[in-house]
Design a protein around this motif. Structure first.
Motif, PDB file in Angstrom:
ATOM      1  N   TRP A 101       0.839  -1.208   0.000  1.00 28.49           N
ATOM      2  CA  TRP A 101       0.000   0.000   0.000  1.00 28.49           C
ATOM      3  C   TRP A 101       0.871   1.253   0.000  1.00 28.49           C
ATOM      4  N   PHE A 102       1.876   1.267   0.856  1.00 30.90           N
ATOM      5  CA  PHE A 102       2.757   2.432   0.879  1.00 30.90           C
ATOM      6  C   PHE A 102       3.537   2.548  -0.434  1.00 30.90           C
ATOM      7  N   ASP A 104       2.351   1.824  -3.321  1.00 31.69           N
ATOM      8  CA  ASP A 104       1.421   2.349  -4.329  1.00 31.69           C
ATOM      9  C   ASP A 104       0.952   3.770  -4.023  1.00 31.69           C
ATOM     10  N   HIS A 105       1.163   4.248  -2.797  1.00 32.02           N
ATOM     11  CA  HIS A 105       0.704   5.583  -2.392  1.00 32.02           C
ATOM     12  C   HIS A 105       1.919   6.356  -1.873  1.00 32.02           C
ATOM     13  N   ALA A 107       2.740   9.459  -1.737  1.00 32.90           N
ATOM     14  CA  ALA A 107       2.572  10.708  -0.984  1.00 32.90           C
ATOM     15  C   ALA A 107       1.978  10.493   0.403  1.00 32.90           C
ATOM     16  N   ALA A 108       1.527   9.293   0.709  1.00 31.99           N
ATOM     17  CA  ALA A 108       0.850   9.042   1.993  1.00 31.99           C
ATOM     18  C   ALA A 108       1.863   8.876   3.120  1.00 31.99           C
ATOM     19  N   ALA A 111      -1.209   5.011   7.024  1.00 27.82           N
ATOM     20  CA  ALA A 111      -2.203   4.063   6.501  1.00 27.82           C
ATOM     21  C   ALA A 111      -2.974   3.484   7.677  1.00 27.82           C
ATOM     22  N   CYS A 153      -5.219  -2.402   4.086  1.00 27.85           N
ATOM     23  CA  CYS A 153      -4.808  -1.008   4.257  1.00 27.85           C
ATOM     24  C   CYS A 153      -5.706  -0.054   3.476  1.00 27.85           C
ATOM     25  N   HIS A 154      -5.952   1.124   4.076  1.00 25.45           N
ATOM     26  CA  HIS A 154      -6.697   2.197   3.415  1.00 25.45           C
ATOM     27  C   HIS A 154      -6.168   3.539   3.881  1.00 25.45           C
ATOM     28  N   GLU A 155      -6.594   4.582   3.162  1.00 26.53           N
ATOM     29  CA  GLU A 155      -6.092   5.922   3.464  1.00 26.53           C
ATOM     30  C   GLU A 155      -6.789   6.566   4.647  1.00 26.53           C
ATOM     31  N   ARG A 317       4.470   5.716   7.759  1.00 23.60           N
ATOM     32  CA  ARG A 317       5.426   5.268   6.741  1.00 23.60           C
ATOM     33  C   ARG A 317       6.827   5.111   7.330  1.00 23.60           C
TER      34      ARG A 317
END
Length: 335
Positions: A101-102, A104-105, A107-108, A111, A153-155, A317
């Motif tokens: 998840w991190f 793929d994301h 800028a996040a 999570a 995982c989600h934002e 992160r």
């Protein structure tokens, strides 16, 4: 309600976005259900009922907790579930969901995920003061949390809870298909038994054929009666399973049966544990330093059924090991 309202009243479950999403997941698990007559209209009310029940359970879960090694010493919940701060980093690094998840994301910074674990209670002997005397063999219950996993995982917290509801409904469909598979396996076993009974019936008939009846066992009639009873019981069992030609309707009905009992299929119970710094279960009235830990135990409709301690956590992160736990482990082996 007026007569016209009653006449034109429609169940709005079929128009709900969450119901449509759940129906899409169900037909992915059981694609043949699409061939059933009016499958969406027949499933929608049961799906809506199940979603409402599951949403209440998910909404009752506490607010997310920061699962960060830096908070371990000050958070009794983290100390109860993780042996050391490094244990938190290890579980994060072992989660493919978190790492992917991190990845793929980019800028996040954070999570949200589900932390699941198996609650384990073990009887141990410890040194303790009992009756004014220090003893080394006092029986206590040690609490542990094994098989810790971070998944889904989600934002945001809301997005995670919504996805969790959908996944539970999907699990209901998996349970229904497991029941269908068990029925088909039983049908195959009964058909094999029927073939065996038919062969035995032929052999019994040959024993009484021609002049062999003069020297056949005196209990030949009894054997035939018992065999005939077995044949009838076999046929009745096969009839109870329904016709193979009705397999699509059987799948749909099995899904409806599972969705119709959400309260029995899944539940979440809260349990408060009074733990000392060694994770020993204490009396709530004890004078020894302790913390009250409220855990939520979810009974899941899996095969076999499982009960897991679950909670929502927030992961930073910066706490994700570079390359995941496998890279860190390989680095330690080289050094």
């Amino acid at each position: 309600m007026s007569m016209f309202n009653w006449l034109f009243k429609r169940d709005d479950s079929a128009t709900r976005d969450d119901v449509r999403q759940a129906l899409a997941r169900i037909v992915t698990v059981a694609p043949q259900v699409r061939l059933a007559s009016r499958y969406e209209a027949r499933l929608a009310p049961a799906v809506g009922k199940t979603i409402d029940h599951v949403r209440e359970l998910v909404a009752a879960l506490p607010a997310p907790r920061d699962a960060t090694p830096g908070a371990w010493s000050d958070d009794p919940y983290l100390r109860a579930k993780f042996a050391t701060p490094d244990d938190i980093a290890r579980v994060i690094g072992e989660s493919r969901d978190v790492c992917d998840w991190f990845g793929d994301h980019i800028a996040a910074d954070h999570a949200f995920a589900i932390l699941g674990a198996t609650l384990v209670e073990r009887q141990v002997l410890v040194a303790a003061l009992e009756g004014g005397t220090m003893r080394s063999d006092v029986a206590r219950t040690a609490i542990g949390f094994d098989d810790k996993r971070m998944r889904f995982c989600h934002e945001s917290d809301d997005a995670l809870r919504g996805d969790l509801v959908q996944r539970i409904v999907e699990q209901f469909a998996l349970e229904a298909m497991s029941r269908v598979a068990q029925t088909e396996a039983r049908r195959d076993a009964l058909q094999e038994h029927r073939a065996l009974l038919a062969a035995r019936m032929q052999m019994l008939g040959r024993r009484g054929a021609g002049m062999s009846s003069l020297i056949a066992s005196a209990d030949l009639a009894g054997d035939a009666t018992r065999l005939q009873r077995d044949v009838e019981e076999n046929e009745a069992a096969l009839a109870a399973l329904g016709s193979p030609a009705d397999s699509i309707e059987t799948q749909l009905q099995t899904i409806l049966d599972v969705l119709d009992e959400p309260v029995r299929m899944i539940s979440v119970t809260e349990r408060t544990l009074c733990l000392n710094h060694m994770n020993l279960l204490m009396d709530t009235r004890c004078d020894e330093p302790h913390a009250d830990i409220a855990i939520h135990l979810a009974r899941l409709p899996t095969q076999p059924p499982q009960t897991r301690a679950v909670e929502i956590v927030r992961i930073a992160r910066r706490d994700v090991p570079a390359g995941g736990a496998r890279f860190a482990e390989a680095e330690r082996m080289v050094l």
